[in-house]
Design a protein around this motif. Structure first.
Motif, mmCIF file in Angstrom:
data_model
loop_
_atom_site.group_PDB
_atom_site.id
_atom_site.type_symbol
_atom_site.label_atom_id
_atom_site.label_comp_id
_atom_site.label_asym_id
_atom_site.label_seq_id
_atom_site.Cartn_x
_atom_site.Cartn_y
_atom_site.Cartn_z
ATOM 1 N N ASP A 32 0.999 -83.361 55.442
ATOM 2 C CA ASP A 32 1.033 -82.909 56.839
ATOM 3 C C ASP A 32 1.361 -81.435 56.993
ATOM 4 O O ASP A 32 1.463 -80.939 58.126
ATOM 5 N N SER A 33 1.529 -80.718 55.881
ATOM 6 C CA SER A 33 1.823 -79.286 55.965
ATOM 7 C C SER A 33 0.672 -78.556 56.641
ATOM 8 O O SER A 33 -0.481 -78.682 56.241
ATOM 9 N N VAL A 34 0.980 -77.798 57.690
ATOM 10 C CA VAL A 34 -0.039 -77.086 58.461
ATOM 11 C C VAL A 34 -0.345 -75.750 57.799
ATOM 12 O O VAL A 34 0.556 -74.936 57.559
ATOM 13 N N ALA A 36 -3.224 -73.843 58.904
ATOM 14 C CA ALA A 36 -3.896 -73.013 59.902
ATOM 15 C C ALA A 36 -3.935 -73.789 61.208
ATOM 16 O O ALA A 36 -3.717 -75.001 61.241
ATOM 17 N N SER A 37 -4.241 -73.077 62.284
ATOM 18 C CA SER A 37 -4.354 -73.699 63.600
ATOM 19 C C SER A 37 -5.478 -73.017 64.353
ATOM 20 O O SER A 37 -5.601 -71.791 64.313
ATOM 21 N N GLY A 40 -4.752 -74.441 68.830
ATOM 22 C CA GLY A 40 -3.723 -75.469 68.892
ATOM 23 C C GLY A 40 -4.005 -76.712 68.075
ATOM 24 O O GLY A 40 -3.170 -77.615 68.015
ATOM 25 N N ILE A 41 -5.167 -76.782 67.416
ATOM 26 C CA ILE A 41 -5.508 -77.922 66.559
ATOM 27 C C ILE A 41 -5.168 -77.569 65.120
ATOM 28 O O ILE A 41 -5.671 -76.573 64.580
ATOM 29 N N ASP A 42 -4.298 -78.377 64.490
ATOM 30 C CA ASP A 42 -3.807 -78.069 63.146
ATOM 31 C C ASP A 42 -4.816 -78.425 62.061
ATOM 32 O O ASP A 42 -5.557 -79.415 62.166
ATOM 33 N N ILE A 43 -4.791 -77.610 61.010
ATOM 34 C CA ILE A 43 -5.511 -77.904 59.767
ATOM 35 C C ILE A 43 -4.452 -78.091 58.696
ATOM 36 O O ILE A 43 -3.635 -77.197 58.460
ATOM 37 N N THR A 44 -4.437 -79.254 58.057
ATOM 38 C CA THR A 44 -3.358 -79.592 57.134
ATOM 39 C C THR A 44 -3.816 -79.547 55.678
ATOM 40 O O THR A 44 -5.014 -79.576 55.379
ATOM 41 N N THR A 79 -13.438 -76.831 62.718
ATOM 42 C CA THR A 79 -12.527 -77.167 63.812
ATOM 43 C C THR A 79 -12.906 -76.432 65.084
ATOM 44 O O THR A 79 -12.917 -77.019 66.183
#
Length: 283
Positions: A32-34, A36-37, A40-44, A79
């Motif tokens: 679950d480490s983010v 990039a975003s 507001g949508i996270d990339i893990t 994304t």
């Protein structure tokens, strides 16, 4: 469709900047480490690993930093584009996503089933059952394969009247062995589909059997000769034994799932040609 090769090539030019962001005191990484975003949508990290695990083998030799930056850039682009795409979802898109979701879950379950069917104990047991109980025997046979029982019966009559098996195979058989007079060479019974193998196992050398039906069609079979085969070592047989275990586990799982499922088919009166009418999905 995004071109990963192009993204990887472009990202290679800025590697010096990509890895500098990793601080020594960064918390331990998890799925679950983010990383990039986008709006507001996270990339893990988990998403990146999943994409990497499903890449074709040709990408395996890429340097880690090239792979990392390329995949991150790909997911950023996806994304950003998907946020726009989500706003224009059609019925066709919703159906396609649901079909893909079901296919992924089904394939994931079957892969799990196959993987957990293979253990050293299971391989040893399969080897003993296959090679340890009896002397392995090989069979040399020829066949004539046709599409209908009527044609098979007609050819069987000719054979009973003394026609040459090889000539009839060359003239009538529908598979690749026809040019060799139907000769299949040497094989183990396990190499053949079950109805064919069962028939061969009961035959005497020189005998002709059939018609025998398999999923390939109708066979007339001539057993040429048999011999005792030298059993392979367990390591020589391992890949095949593991493949058999995986296949058996998948077939068992499929059978059990379908047997326990409540299945209702509502297709009475529906013309199968309706599948060609893509306008049903809309635009």
């Amino acid at each position: 469709m995004l071109n990963l090769k192009s993204i990887l090539a472009a990202s290679a030019a800025c590697l010096a900047f990509g890895m500098a962001a990793w601080a020594e005191d960064r918390p331990a990484l998890t799925a679950d480490s983010v990383l990039a975003s986008v709006n507001g949508i996270d990339i893990t990290l988990g998403q990146m690993i999943t994409v990497r695990d499903n890449l074709p083998p040709e990408y395996a030799a890429l340097p880690d930093d090239v792979m990392f930056n390329g995949l991150l850039e790909q997911l950023i682009q996806q994304t950003a584009l998907s946020q726009i795409g989500e706003g224009r979802m059609t019925k066709r898109d919703e159906i396609a996503l649901e079909v893909q979701r079901r296919a992924y879950l089904a394939n994931s379950l079957l892969a799990y089933t196959a993987d957990h069917a293979v253990s050293e104990e299971a391989v040893l047991k399969a080897y003993d059952e296959k090679f340890g109980q009896t002397e392995p025997r090989e069979y040399h046979a020829a066949h004539i394969l046709v599409d209908s029982p009527e044609q098979a019966a007609m050819l069987r009559s000719k054979l009973d009247e003394g026609a040459d098996f090889a000539e009839l195979a060359k003239e009538n058989s529908s598979d690749g062995a026809a040019s060799q007079g139907g000769d299949l060479g040497w094989f183990a019974l396990t190499d053949m589909v079950e109805p064919f193998a069962e028939a061969v196992a009961k035959m005497k050398e020189g005998e002709i059997a059939g018609p025998v039906q398999t999923r390939f069609g109708w066979h007339l079979i001539k057993l040429v000769e048999t011999r005792i085969a030298e059993a392979p070592t367990i390591e020589e047989a391992r890949d095949r034994l593991e493949g058999d275990l995986r296949q058996q586990a998948v077939e068992k799982r499929m059978s059990e799932v379908l047997e326990n499922a409540k299945i209702e088919r509502m297709v009475e009166g529906i013309d199968p040609a309706v599948l060609k009418d893509s306008t049903i999905l809309g635009q």
